[in-house]
Design a protein around this motif. Structure first.
Motif, PDB file in Angstrom:
ATOM      1  N   ARG A 177     -50.868  23.567 -93.946  1.00 60.87           N
ATOM      2  CA  ARG A 177     -51.688  23.222 -92.787  1.00 60.87           C
ATOM      3  C   ARG A 177     -52.828  22.283 -93.212  1.00 60.87           C
ATOM      4  O   ARG A 177     -54.019  22.567 -92.978  1.00 60.87           O
ATOM      5  CB  ARG A 177     -52.242  24.475 -92.121  1.00 60.87           C
ATOM      6  CG  ARG A 177     -52.561  24.311 -90.639  1.00 60.87           C
ATOM      7  CD  ARG A 177     -53.310  25.496 -90.081  1.00 60.87           C
ATOM      8  NE  ARG A 177     -52.616  26.761 -90.266  1.00 60.87           N
ATOM      9  CZ  ARG A 177     -53.180  27.959 -90.051  1.00 60.87           C
ATOM     10  NH1 ARG A 177     -54.445  28.022 -89.668  1.00 60.87           N
ATOM     11  NH2 ARG A 177     -52.492  29.060 -90.234  1.00 60.87           N
ATOM     12  N   THR A 178     -52.467  21.180 -93.812  1.00 62.74           N
ATOM     13  CA  THR A 178     -53.479  20.252 -94.320  1.00 62.74           C
ATOM     14  C   THR A 178     -54.174  19.521 -93.180  1.00 62.74           C
ATOM     15  O   THR A 178     -53.604  19.318 -92.108  1.00 62.74           O
ATOM     16  CB  THR A 178     -52.848  19.225 -95.277  1.00 62.74           C
ATOM     17  OG1 THR A 178     -51.912  18.431 -94.568  1.00 62.74           O
ATOM     18  CG2 THR A 178     -52.155  19.925 -96.440  1.00 62.74           C
TER      19      THR A 178
ATOM     20  N   ASP B  89     -38.813  14.086 -98.064  1.00 62.17           N
ATOM     21  CA  ASP B  89     -39.835  14.487 -97.082  1.00 62.17           C
ATOM     22  C   ASP B  89     -40.713  15.607 -97.631  1.00 62.17           C
ATOM     23  O   ASP B  89     -41.280  16.394 -96.883  1.00 62.17           O
ATOM     24  CB  ASP B  89     -39.178  14.926 -95.778  1.00 62.17           C
ATOM     25  CG  ASP B  89     -38.216  16.108 -95.980  1.00 62.17           C
ATOM     26  OD1 ASP B  89     -37.848  16.372 -97.157  1.00 62.17           O
ATOM     27  OD2 ASP B  89     -37.842  16.758 -94.992  1.00 62.17           O
TER      28      ASP B  89
ATOM     29  N   SER C 169     -45.343  30.182 -99.718  1.00 61.45           N
ATOM     30  CA  SER C 169     -45.866  30.971 -98.601  1.00 61.45           C
ATOM     31  C   SER C 169     -46.846  32.025 -99.113  1.00 61.45           C
ATOM     32  O   SER C 169     -47.861  32.314 -98.482  1.00 61.45           O
ATOM     33  CB  SER C 169     -44.723  31.640 -97.831  1.00 61.45           C
ATOM     34  OG  SER C 169     -43.940  30.682 -97.161  1.00 61.45           O
TER      35      SER C 169
ATOM     36  N   PRO D 172     -52.193  14.378 -93.620  1.00 64.89           N
ATOM     37  CA  PRO D 172     -50.971  14.391 -94.423  1.00 64.89           C
ATOM     38  C   PRO D 172     -51.282  14.119 -95.893  1.00 64.89           C
ATOM     39  O   PRO D 172     -52.104  13.266 -96.221  1.00 64.89           O
ATOM     40  CB  PRO D 172     -50.134  13.257 -93.804  1.00 64.89           C
ATOM     41  CG  PRO D 172     -50.636  13.142 -92.403  1.00 64.89           C
ATOM     42  CD  PRO D 172     -52.112  13.430 -92.478  1.00 64.89           C
TER      43      PRO D 172
ATOM     44  N   SER E 274     -47.443  19.510 -96.448  1.00 60.48           N
ATOM     45  CA  SER E 274     -48.542  19.346 -95.493  1.00 60.48           C
ATOM     46  C   SER E 274     -48.450  20.384 -94.381  1.00 60.48           C
ATOM     47  O   SER E 274     -49.462  20.963 -93.961  1.00 60.48           O
ATOM     48  CB  SER E 274     -48.535  17.939 -94.897  1.00 60.48           C
ATOM     49  OG  SER E 274     -48.757  16.961 -95.898  1.00 60.48           O
ATOM     50  N   LYS E 275     -47.237  20.619 -93.894  1.00 61.77           N
ATOM     51  CA  LYS E 275     -47.052  21.604 -92.819  1.00 61.77           C
ATOM     52  C   LYS E 275     -47.249  23.024 -93.340  1.00 61.77           C
ATOM     53  O   LYS E 275     -47.879  23.855 -92.684  1.00 61.77           O
ATOM     54  CB  LYS E 275     -45.660  21.451 -92.210  1.00 61.77           C
ATOM     55  CG  LYS E 275     -45.469  20.155 -91.433  1.00 61.77           C
ATOM     56  CD  LYS E 275     -44.047  20.027 -90.907  1.00 61.77           C
ATOM     57  CE  LYS E 275     -43.862  18.717 -90.157  1.00 61.77           C
ATOM     58  NZ  LYS E 275     -42.456  18.539 -89.672  1.00 61.77           N
ATOM     59  N   LYS E 276     -46.715  23.312 -94.503  1.00 63.76           N
ATOM     60  CA  LYS E 276     -46.794  24.672 -95.047  1.00 63.76           C
ATOM     61  C   LYS E 276     -48.239  25.072 -95.338  1.00 63.76           C
ATOM     62  O   LYS E 276     -48.629  26.217 -95.100  1.00 63.76           O
ATOM     63  CB  LYS E 276     -45.953  24.793 -96.315  1.00 63.76           C
ATOM     64  CG  LYS E 276     -45.950  26.199 -96.918  1.00 63.76           C
ATOM     65  CD  LYS E 276     -44.961  26.335 -98.036  1.00 63.76           C
ATOM     66  CE  LYS E 276     -43.550  26.418 -97.509  1.00 63.76           C
ATOM     67  NZ  LYS E 276     -43.298  27.695 -96.781  1.00 63.76           N
TER      68      LYS E 276
ATOM     69  N   CYS F  55     -57.420  23.996 -90.377  1.00 62.18           N
ATOM     70  CA  CYS F  55     -56.679  23.238 -91.382  1.00 62.18           C
ATOM     71  C   CYS F  55     -57.297  23.484 -92.757  1.00 62.18           C
ATOM     72  O   CYS F  55     -58.456  23.895 -92.870  1.00 62.18           O
ATOM     73  CB  CYS F  55     -56.661  21.749 -91.047  1.00 62.18           C
ATOM     74  SG  CYS F  55     -58.277  20.924 -91.146  1.00 62.18           S
TER      75      CYS F  55
ATOM     76  N   SER G 110     -44.442  15.907 -96.600  1.00 62.99           N
ATOM     77  CA  SER G 110     -44.542  16.365 -95.211  1.00 62.99           C
ATOM     78  C   SER G 110     -44.331  17.871 -95.134  1.00 62.99           C
ATOM     79  O   SER G 110     -45.034  18.579 -94.393  1.00 62.99           O
ATOM     80  CB  SER G 110     -43.512  15.636 -94.353  1.00 62.99           C
ATOM     81  OG  SER G 110     -43.548  16.115 -93.014  1.00 62.99           O
ATOM     82  N   ILE G 111     -43.378  18.378 -95.911  1.00 61.87           N
ATOM     83  CA  ILE G 111     -43.120  19.822 -95.940  1.00 61.87           C
ATOM     84  C   ILE G 111     -44.354  20.566 -96.450  1.00 61.87           C
ATOM     85  O   ILE G 111     -44.784  21.571 -95.882  1.00 61.87           O
ATOM     86  CB  ILE G 111     -41.899  20.123 -96.834  1.00 61.87           C
ATOM     87  CG1 ILE G 111     -40.625  19.551 -96.207  1.00 61.87           C
ATOM     88  CG2 ILE G 111     -41.760  21.624 -97.068  1.00 61.87           C
ATOM     89  CD1 ILE G 111     -39.410  19.633 -97.109  1.00 61.87           C
TER      90      ILE G 111
END
Length: 418
Positions: free
Chosen positions: A277-278, A267, A330, A281, A273-275, A345, A270-271
């Motif tokens: 903030r794309t 995944d 981060s 996806p 993309s979230k980190k 985004c 997906s990780i």
């Protein structure tokens, strides 16, 4: 604003990356050289800017092909040029020798440049100069074949779209202007930045009887045929970051492996993309890596007061270590936010393929083969320029092969003695 800083902002070394061709697993970026800063992420169409009433627009009945005598070569199109007479003291009278400053349009419509290129207007009053701005063929309103659709239809119509034709366009228009406005004795100085600076250099070389001089700022005329090291540009970007912060530089260096490590997980995309903030996806890690390269390059290109983007970006990266969530990615995201601002985004936003994107893609797939790449001496991932892949990509797009040695053969490069 008429300060020297504002006037010369457009004269910086600009390699704005706007598009990439993908050939199987090989990826590489096509550099675009622009005299004015635009967004490197969405690359919107340049809209007509409101300009002073001092600027008057004209059209010249330009020859389609300056170098052949075939019947179609005699076709013409309307080429746009703009003149500012406000400071002009030439023509007949005491100031008959007042100069003509000429801005050579580059890979985009002329509209966006006129209102923000301060160098010409800042110096015109002192010299009583006539200011002339000429649009590059195939951009803006200077379109052959009656419409953009026809002009960009295939390699046959695009074949008239090159720097040699453009430089000769400028010569024809300037000779016409000198005659029309009784300025036969007025010296001409051609001016351009980046690709426009290359045109100014080449104009002076090819038409010394038309231009007395050229101001060619940040003109990478030696970035062909390996005259300049391929990693030269990205080495400078790396130096800027390292001088700003050693820890920032080290974090960026480590981040590429971390991105690949996360992306390899089931995944992982997906990780990421979230980190980060794309906006959509991620399809692969290249999307994120290309985006970050653009952000770092953009910060270095415009690293000047009062904001110093590199310092802002590195401040975000280094400052993130003070929080509880201080992992490498981060920190990188904190740097992106510091540079780009707080947005809904980041990465892969909706894009508009502008005429600049389309036009420069053709120019690089014909004659502007600038072999920019990276190796393990920079803070970027090694991504050497691959000429074979580049040629394959261009042939698939246009059915023609680039001419990687044409610029140095036609305009000059290495000095060879026999």
């Amino acid at each position: 604003m008429h300060s020297s800083i504002a006037s010369f902002q457009w004269l910086l070394y600009i390699f704005t990356v706007i598009s990439s061709l993908q050939v199987s697993a090989t990826r590489f970026n096509i550099p675009r050289l622009s005299p004015t800063r635009g967004t490197i992420l969405q690359n919107p169409e340049i809209l007509s800017a409101t300009i002073s009433e001092d600027f008057q627009t004209f059209y010249y009945n330009q020859t389609l092909d300056h170098f052949n005598y075939r019947p179609e070569s005699y076709s013409t199109f309307q080429q746009r040029y703009v003149i500012n007479f406000k400071y002009w003291g030439g023509g007949a009278g005491a100031d008959a020798n007042a100069p003509i400053f000429v801005y050579l349009g580059a890979e985009g419509p002329l509209d966006g440049d006129i209102s923000i290129i301060g160098f010409l207007t800042d110096n015109a009053a002192r010299f009583n100069a006539l200011l002339v701005y000429i649009e590059h063929r195939y951009y803006g309103k200077s379109i052959p074949f009656g419409s953009r659709e026809e002009a960009l239809k295939n390699a046959s119509t695009l074949g008239y779209f090159n720097s040699a034709q453009a430089v000769t366009d400028y010569a024809e228009i300037l000779l016409y202007i000198k005659e029309k406005f009784n300025a036969r004795h007025s010296p001409v100085i051609v001016i351009g930045g980046s690709y426009g600076g290359m045109l100014a250099t080449w104009f002076r070389l090819k038409y010394p009887h038309v231009a007395l001089g050229a101001l060619a700022s940040s003109a990478p005329i030696l970035y062909f045929d390996d005259i300049t090291p391929r990693n030269g540009y990205y080495s400078i970007v790396t130096r800027d970051f390292r001088e700003a912060s050693e820890t920032c530089y080290e974090t960026i260096m480590k981040s590429w492996a971390e991105i690949e490590k996360v992306a390899s997980k089931p995944d992982g995309l997906s990780i990421l993309s979230k980190k980060f903030r794309t906006c959509k996806p991620l399809k692969d890690s290249y999307e994120l890596e290309d985006y970050l390269e653009l952000v770092y390059a953009d910060a270095a290109q415009y690293n000047q007061p009062p904001k110093y983007p590199v310092n802002m970006l590195c401040g975000g990266i280094d400052g993130a270590a003070l929080g509880t969530d201080n992992d490498i990615l981060s920190k990188i995201f904190a740097g992106v936010v510091a540079h780009e601002g707080n947005m809904s985004c980041y990465v892969n936003p909706p894009t508009i393929e502008s005429e600049t994107t389309v036009g420069w893609r053709w120019q690089t797939c014909s004659e502007m083969v600038i072999p920019i790449g990276t190796d393990n001496t920079t803070m970027f991932q090694p991504a050497p320029f691959n000429l074979s892949s580049f040629i394959d990509g261009c042939e698939s797009l246009y059915g023609v092969s680039p001419r990687p040695h044409w610029v140095t053969a036609y305009y000059g490069g290495y000095v060879s003695y026999y």
